[in-house]
Design a protein around this motif. Structure first.
Motif, PDB file in Angstrom:
ATOM      1  N   LYS A   5       0.815  -1.211   0.000  1.00  0.00           N
ATOM      2  CA  LYS A   5       0.000   0.000   0.000  1.00  0.00           C
ATOM      3  C   LYS A   5       0.846   1.258   0.000  1.00  0.00           C
ATOM      4  N   LYS A 588     -11.528  -7.676  -7.757  1.00  0.00           N
ATOM      5  CA  LYS A 588     -11.117  -6.395  -8.350  1.00  0.00           C
ATOM      6  C   LYS A 588     -11.025  -5.314  -7.277  1.00  0.00           C
ATOM      7  N   GLU A 589     -12.046  -5.212  -6.434  1.00  0.00           N
ATOM      8  CA  GLU A 589     -12.051  -4.194  -5.390  1.00  0.00           C
ATOM      9  C   GLU A 589     -10.930  -4.431  -4.373  1.00  0.00           C
ATOM     10  N   LEU A 592      -7.556  -3.621  -5.996  1.00  0.00           N
ATOM     11  CA  LEU A 592      -7.455  -2.178  -6.245  1.00  0.00           C
ATOM     12  C   LEU A 592      -6.851  -1.463  -5.045  1.00  0.00           C
ATOM     13  N   GLN A 593      -7.153  -1.972  -3.839  1.00  0.00           N
ATOM     14  CA  GLN A 593      -6.592  -1.376  -2.615  1.00  0.00           C
ATOM     15  C   GLN A 593      -5.081  -1.564  -2.538  1.00  0.00           C
ATOM     16  N   SER A 595      -3.043  -1.526  -5.276  1.00  0.00           N
ATOM     17  CA  SER A 595      -2.449  -1.123  -6.549  1.00  0.00           C
ATOM     18  C   SER A 595      -1.337  -0.106  -6.332  1.00  0.00           C
ATOM     19  N   SER A 599      -1.370   2.215 -12.212  1.00  0.00           N
ATOM     20  CA  SER A 599      -2.584   2.048 -13.007  1.00  0.00           C
ATOM     21  C   SER A 599      -3.120   0.639 -12.801  1.00  0.00           C
ATOM     22  N   PHE A 600      -4.415   0.544 -12.596  1.00  0.00           N
ATOM     23  CA  PHE A 600      -5.045  -0.745 -12.317  1.00  0.00           C
ATOM     24  C   PHE A 600      -6.023  -1.066 -13.433  1.00  0.00           C
ATOM     25  N   SER A 601      -5.936  -2.275 -13.964  1.00  0.00           N
ATOM     26  CA  SER A 601      -6.891  -2.710 -14.978  1.00  0.00           C
ATOM     27  C   SER A 601      -7.239  -4.164 -14.731  1.00  0.00           C
ATOM     28  N   ALA A 602      -8.437  -4.537 -15.139  1.00  0.00           N
ATOM     29  CA  ALA A 602      -8.900  -5.906 -14.928  1.00  0.00           C
ATOM     30  C   ALA A 602      -9.652  -6.376 -16.160  1.00  0.00           C
ATOM     31  N   SER A 647      -3.816  -6.001 -14.163  1.00  0.00           N
ATOM     32  CA  SER A 647      -3.601  -6.324 -12.759  1.00  0.00           C
ATOM     33  C   SER A 647      -4.334  -7.595 -12.369  1.00  0.00           C
TER      34      SER A 647
END
Length: 800
Positions: A5, A588-589, A592-593, A595, A599-602, A647
């Motif tokens: 984080k 995903k959620e 995302l925490q 990342s 940049s985050f992608s799924a 990601s």
């Protein structure tokens, strides 16, 4: 792969200095390393810090204004004047007020107290309170933890014939009030050597000036509470004061403190500064946030155990209510902010205001939004009738929020605070200009690196060094708090040996980490959801605090995880999940925490026949298996994959063919996490890796069943009755026989060819394909995670 984080930073300690200090003091290398990295590399400095001494305590008369204040208070005592203690509503203000009550009781003074109501009155000295004081016959006001900015109010008090002695520790403004005495170590011309006193620390120095060596030792408990709660640096005199306070608190004579420790579930004999910060302080603060701080003052000053238990229970309930209020406002503020920034970039300073946001908790809300967005945050409550806004600010290390507010002081009715936190009031008509001015100031100060959160660690170490004795040694550095945080260690390359959830609803996470022969338990509060991402064998890096776990009379070292990372790409085994779409959205959620600002992608891949609604996959690129192309994009507008670097790649369904799997791996060659979410096919419907015996048996059966043209469905039905193979497997084998011209298909019938040309099974493309598909299915359905991971790696290498 999980990103940490925050970015971890640990200084490299000079190994020679560490060895020399460890040798000279006969301490462990771990403790020696901590002392060196914290600037205590000499034996004298280290011993002074660990053991303390008289050098930490300074003469209270070094505080400017003390020489004038003490005679004035003594005069009030001699002439039986009525004194007013004017405090503040936070834990420091409550503690300061309580300490002055004990002092004035001890001196036999005639006095009243006044603490403004946070929501109805707001921070600081108020004229109407001075009017009330005159009516009570007050001729001397002593402020605690407030007053340094009250220029106009103190002038008004003078007009009323009231003398004011200010004891405060907040940043002094350029225009100082003309009080009878100003006592604040931060005054530019104050010679006091320690500038980090809390408001209660300044009040304690006033008590020392009045009583000399007769200050009761237990008063240090009150001082410790306010000092820790107000996040003052636990160095120098604060360290000495808090250490003495904690020692006294372990056998406290105060009913209120004993009751507060009890409702906070803190063991008196082991109470620490951390217990004050996270157990006692929130409950004291809850009084001023949702009710009136007078209730907390009453708790700290009562001599009645029954009353103390009742008041402590009330504060505990208020704290629970406060938590619910904070949760609601955080949700509302987050939604409001994300709506405002849906199409734009994040501002340097986040300013949000709305009605119904309890002014007592907006500071906590600001802190939570700062944690989420890592931007300075100001949250304000808007009064629906007057339009006045009252709020709190929390800032990141790169921005002095008090300086930022000072740059636009003309837009506010009032403001005050510290570099990291502040409070303010202004009219809502000025909100837009206020936000613009703050962001203009921030743009001139903040650089891109300021928006990257950094966690300071104390070094990298191995599990073998994190022993019980090492954990016990760390106590010599206590009390821990601001400027002297609990030591944090980085452990890299640890293998997860065991993973389990713990606590109610599996909210918390417990791991057993291993390096070589050495293991250690690690606990992460609030991170239970990560359990599914950390199966046994996962290699992790962790940032953790070392503690001692005591259970049933045994003691062992334990890590309290603050952050963690999985440095390698992961295959997440969630095969057979009940709702693949919901699980993909949850993953995903969760990821995302972690990342870490990158940049985050799924993406999700599934069969075109999938009937499940896909609305939960908003924001993910969606792909379907394609018989010809392998996979094809479903939502063209969201198909950008950043050259295959995603990601999270979710396989909602298993591919039908190896070619489809290869197409997925080729499309996403840099996927950080691949989640297997497909259902587990019934064993009776699975393919088997074909053998010559399978085909030999089938050949004989076909000779008897399809000697003449027979409907295909009837052939399959009779074959399934006479064979252990599934209908699906039999259908694939018939394709092989057709390709080798052992059977003929025509108009839905099958005819056995009695004298076919001799051909090898391996010459059949369908035979090879069946073998590969069956192998893939076996790996996806039956193999262990490590076996599947190794096999998919070989396919990935082939695909690339």
């Amino acid at each position: 792969m999980l990103h940490s984080k925050t970015r971890w930073h640990s200084p490299a300690a000079d190994p020679i200095a560490v060895e020399e200090l460890a040798r000279s003091l006969s301490i462990s290398p771990l403790l020696s390393s901590l002392l060196v990295t914290r600037g205590l590399g000499t034996a004298a400095d280290a011993l002074q810090f660990m053991d303390g001494g008289a050098e930490d305590r300074h003469d209270p008369f070094l505080l400017k204004g003390m020489a004038e204040a003490v005679p004035r208070i003594k005069k009030a005592l001699q002439e039986e004047e009525h004194i007013l203690v004017y405090g503040d509503y936070d834990a420091d203000g409550v503690s300061s007020t309580a300490l002055m009550i004990y002092l004035l009781r001890y001196l036999g003074a005639s006095f009243d107290i006044y603490i403004p109501h946070r929501s109805n009155e707001g921070y600081g000295l108020h004229n109407h309170a001075l009017d009330w004081a005159v009516q009570q016959g007050v001729s001397l006001v002593i402020t605690v933890d407030t007053g340094i900015s009250a220029y106009h109010q103190i002038a008004y008090a003078t007009e009323l014939g009231i003398d004011v002695i200010v004891t405060d520790h907040h940043e002094p403004p350029e225009l100082l009030p003309e009080a009878f005495a100003l006592i604040n170590p931060k005054l530019p011309d104050c010679p006091y050597p320690f500038k980090g006193l809390a408001g209660v620390g300044v009040a304690y120095k006033l008590a020392e000036a009045m009583l000399g060596d007769e200050v009761p030792e237990e008063w240090s408990e009150i001082a410790a509470i306010g000092t820790v709660a107000d996040l003052m640096p636990l160095l120098g005199e604060n360290r000495s004061l808090v250490r003495r306070g904690l020692s006294s608190m372990r056998h406290s004579p105060f009913p209120g403190i004993r009751a507060l420790l009890d409702v906070s579930a803190v063991t008196m004999s082991t109470v620490s500064a951390v217990n004050i910060a996270f157990g006692m302080a929130p409950r004291i603060n809850a009084s001023g946030r949702l009710d009136h701080a007078g209730r907390a003052v009453a708790l700290l000053t009562t001599t009645n155990s029954g009353e103390a238990e009742q008041l402590a229970g009330e504060l505990d309930l208020l704290n629970k209510e406060r938590q619910l209020v904070v949760e609601r406002i955080v949700m509302e503020a987050t939604a409001k902010f994300e709506q405002q920034t849906a199409e734009g970039t994040l501002p340097d300073i986040i300013v949000l205001a709305d009605q119904g946001w309890n002014v007592g908790v907006v500071g906590i809300v600001a802190s939570k939004l700062l944690d989420r967005y890592y931007r300075p945050v100001i949250i304000l409550d808007v009064h629906p009738e007057t339009g006045m806004c009252k709020g709190s600010a929390r800032s990141i290390p790169g921005l002095d929020i008090y300086a930022a507010l000072s740059s636009c002081a003309g837009l506010m009715d009032h403001f005050g605070g510290h570099p990291a936190a502040a409070g303010m009031s202004l009219h809502r008509d000025k909100l837009e200009d206020f936000a613009a001015a703050l962001n203009e100031f921030a743009a001139s100060v903040l650089q891109p690196e300021h928006f990257m959160p950094v966690t300071a660690a104390d070094g990298e170490t191995a599990i073998s060094d994190l022993t019980l004795q090492a954990a016990l040694d760390l106590d010599r550095l206590a009390p821990f708090g601001m400027a002297n945080p609990l030591p944090k260690f980085i452990v890299r390359g640890a293998a997860v040996k065991e993973t389990r959830k713990m606590g109610q609803d599996g909210k918390h996470l417990k791991l057993v980490l291993q390096q070589g022969k050495h293991t250690i338990e690690a606990v992460a509060f609030g991170k239970g959801a990560l359990a599914q991402l950390l199966p046994g064998g996962t290699m992790v890096d962790v940032l953790a605090e070392l503690s001692v776990n005591e259970w049933n009379g045994s003691r062992k070292p334990q890590l309290m995880l603050q952050d963690l990372a999985v440095p390698n790409a992961q295959l997440l085994d969630l095969r057979g999940t009940a709702d693949a779409v919901k699980q993909a959205a949850t993953l995903k959620e969760l990821l995302l925490q972690y990342s870490s600002g990158t940049s985050f992608s799924a993406a999700a891949v599934f069969h075109n026949s999938r009937m499940t609604p896909l609305n939960q996959l908003k924001g993910m690129s969606l792909w379907v298996y394609d018989e010809n192309a392998g996979i094809s994009v479903l939502n063209q507008g969201q198909a950008e994959t950043g050259e295959g670097k995603v990601s999270l790649l979710c396989l909602l369904d298993m591919p039908d063919t190896p070619e489809q799997l290869d197409a997925v791996l080729a499309a996403f060659p840099q996927a950080e996490n691949i989640a297997l979410l497909h259902s587990i096919r019934d064993g009776r419907d699975r393919l088997q890796i074909p053998t010559r015996d399978h085909f030999k048996s089938l050949y004989k059966l076909l000779a008897s069943i399809a000697a003449v043209a027979t409907p295909e469905h009837e052939v399959l039905l009779r074959l399934s009755r006479q064979s252990s193979l599934s209908v699906r497997m039999l259908g694939k084998m018939l394709e092989v026989f057709e390709e080798l011209e052992f059977i003929k298909r025509s108009n839905g019938t099958i005819t056995f060819v009695t004298q076919p040309a001799a051909k090898s099974l391996t010459a059949s493309r369908h035979f090879v394909r069946l073998g590969e598909t069956a192998e893939m299915e076996q790996y996806f359905m039956e193999s262990s995670l490590s076996e599947l991971q190794e096999w998919m790696l070989s396919r990935r290498l082939g695909a690339s």
